[in-house]
Design an enzyme around this catalytic site. Structure first.
Site, short mmCIF file in Angstrom:
data_model
loop_
_atom_site.label_atom_id
_atom_site.label_comp_id
_atom_site.label_asym_id
_atom_site.label_seq_id
_atom_site.Cartn_x
_atom_site.Cartn_y
_atom_site.Cartn_z
N HIS A 6 53.99 -29.52 21.51
CA HIS A 6 54.74 -30.68 22.02
C HIS A 6 53.88 -31.52 22.96
O HIS A 6 53.48 -31.05 24.02
CB HIS A 6 55.97 -30.16 22.77
CG HIS A 6 56.86 -31.23 23.30
ND1 HIS A 6 57.20 -31.33 24.62
CD2 HIS A 6 57.48 -32.26 22.66
CE1 HIS A 6 58.01 -32.35 24.80
NE2 HIS A 6 58.19 -32.94 23.61
N GLU A 33 53.03 -32.57 18.02
CA GLU A 33 53.97 -33.68 18.18
C GLU A 33 53.36 -34.61 19.20
O GLU A 33 52.72 -34.15 20.17
CB GLU A 33 55.31 -33.15 18.68
CG GLU A 33 56.42 -34.19 18.76
CD GLU A 33 56.57 -34.87 20.11
OE1 GLU A 33 57.43 -35.75 20.24
OE2 GLU A 33 55.81 -34.53 21.05
N ASP A 35 53.70 -38.93 21.01
CA ASP A 35 54.56 -40.11 21.21
C ASP A 35 53.72 -41.37 21.14
O ASP A 35 52.64 -41.43 21.74
CB ASP A 35 55.23 -40.03 22.59
CG ASP A 35 55.96 -38.71 22.80
OD1 ASP A 35 56.99 -38.49 22.15
OD2 ASP A 35 55.46 -37.89 23.59
N HIS A 48 53.99 -40.95 26.39
CA HIS A 48 55.43 -40.71 26.27
C HIS A 48 56.31 -41.81 26.86
O HIS A 48 57.23 -42.30 26.22
CB HIS A 48 55.78 -39.37 26.93
CG HIS A 48 57.23 -39.02 26.84
ND1 HIS A 48 58.17 -39.45 27.77
CD2 HIS A 48 57.93 -38.31 25.92
CE1 HIS A 48 59.36 -39.00 27.44
NE2 HIS A 48 59.25 -38.30 26.32
N GLU A 107 56.06 -39.43 16.87
CA GLU A 107 57.35 -39.92 17.37
C GLU A 107 57.19 -41.37 17.80
O GLU A 107 56.38 -41.69 18.68
CB GLU A 107 57.84 -39.06 18.55
CG GLU A 107 59.19 -39.58 19.03
CD GLU A 107 59.72 -38.89 20.28
OE1 GLU A 107 59.25 -37.80 20.65
OE2 GLU A 107 60.62 -39.49 20.90
O1 G3P Z 1 59.90 -34.98 19.30
C1 G3P Z 1 60.45 -34.00 20.10
C2 G3P Z 1 60.51 -34.41 21.55
O2 G3P Z 1 59.25 -34.87 21.94
C3 G3P Z 1 61.53 -35.47 21.80
O3 G3P Z 1 61.70 -35.77 23.15
O4 G3P Z 1 61.31 -37.03 25.19
O5 G3P Z 1 59.81 -35.14 24.63
O6 G3P Z 1 59.68 -37.27 23.36
P1 G3P Z 1 60.57 -36.34 24.11
MG MG Z 2 58.20 -36.72 21.86
#
Ligand code: G3P
Ligand code: MG
Length: 243
Positions: A6, A33, A35, A48, A107
């Site tokens: 993450h 993952e 952003d 993020h 994402e």
């Molecule tokens: O994609 C999973 C997770 O990253 C979603 O929430 O706020 O951590 O981007 P966030």
């Molecule tokens: Mg995310």
């Protein structure tokens, strides 16, 4: 059950930096993952928040800075021991991971600012870098998910959500998404997995950081857990398989 790191291995290194992605590879994650937001001059940058304050030594909105200006800041605020961590572009992350077999969950952070052309640029970069087979797109903004599907019907997508969406699987199907990306506590709602399976949807769960959460996911039979600590999740998965 696969493990995606993450924001990279963000439990150990500054989130969404090349350092965190390298660590994810070294820890044996199956994917990462990350952003994506867009700079003032239209570059896809991996960060993020809409602002850079929480993770960098700068202040203000990503969309107000050029890439060159963003690169001038340190993005190590959460892990200062990484003395020279910078904001990466999506292209730099792809270049890093291209020689590995890791999946990349991109994402799209379009929930607050619907960056003009972000979906098109992400799809084009992914095609140009030869990463199409390895990428899955997700967003809390389901207009973005739908747009990705309209632009490229065979792109893999997932709908992100936090609290209980009523009939989430049927809803995801109506968008044409391929996966549910629920927050882990959604697994307690009745029939989530069954409804997903009936529709051929994958289930990718975030953010799974504790043993209790990992076991809940294992029991439910989810496809992927997204964790800040991919090494911990991996070690325990292997141990469980052996026993
Ligand atoms: O994609 C999973 C997770 O990253 C979603 O929430 O706020 O951590 O981007 P966030
Ligand atoms: Mg995310």
């Amino acid at each position: 059950m696969k493990i995606w790191a993450h924001r990279g291995a963000s439990g150990y290194a500054p989130e969404n930096t090349l350092e965190a992605f390298v660590l994810a590879v070294e820890m044996g994650a199956d994917g990462v993952e990350l952003d994506v937001q867009m700079s003032r001059d239209g570059h896809l940058v991996v960060v993020h928040d809409e602002r850079i304050d929480r993770v960098s030594d700068g202040s203000g909105f990503v969309r107000d800075y050029t890439l060159k200006e963003l690169k001038g800041y340190l993005f190590n605020r959460t892990h200062p021991e990484y003395a020279d961590a910078r904001i990466p572009t999506l292209q730099e992350v792809y270049e890093l991971l291209k020689e590995t077999s890791l999946c990349v969950n991109v994402e799209l952070k379009t929930g607050i600012y619907m960056y003009d052309g972000l979906e098109e640029r992400v799809l084009e970069l992914t095609r140009r870098m030869g990463m199409e087979e390895r990428v899955i797109y997700s967003s809390f903004n389901h207009y973005s998910v739908k747009k990705i599907k309209e632009l490229k019907p065979d792109a893999r997508t997932g709908i992100l959500y936090s609290d209980g969406i009523f009939h989430a699987a049927a809803y995801a199907e109506s968008i044409g998404a391929d996966a549910l990306h629920p927050a882990v506590y959604n697994l307690q709602y009745p029939g989530v997995m069954e409804a997903a399976r009936e529709r051929g949807l994958k289930v990718h769960v975030w953010t799974v950081n504790t043993e209790e959460e990992r076991l809940m996911c294992l029991e439910a039979g989810v496809d992927v857990i997204i964790s800040n600590y991919p090494d911990r999740m991996r070690g325990r998965c292997k141990a469980l398989t052996i026993s």
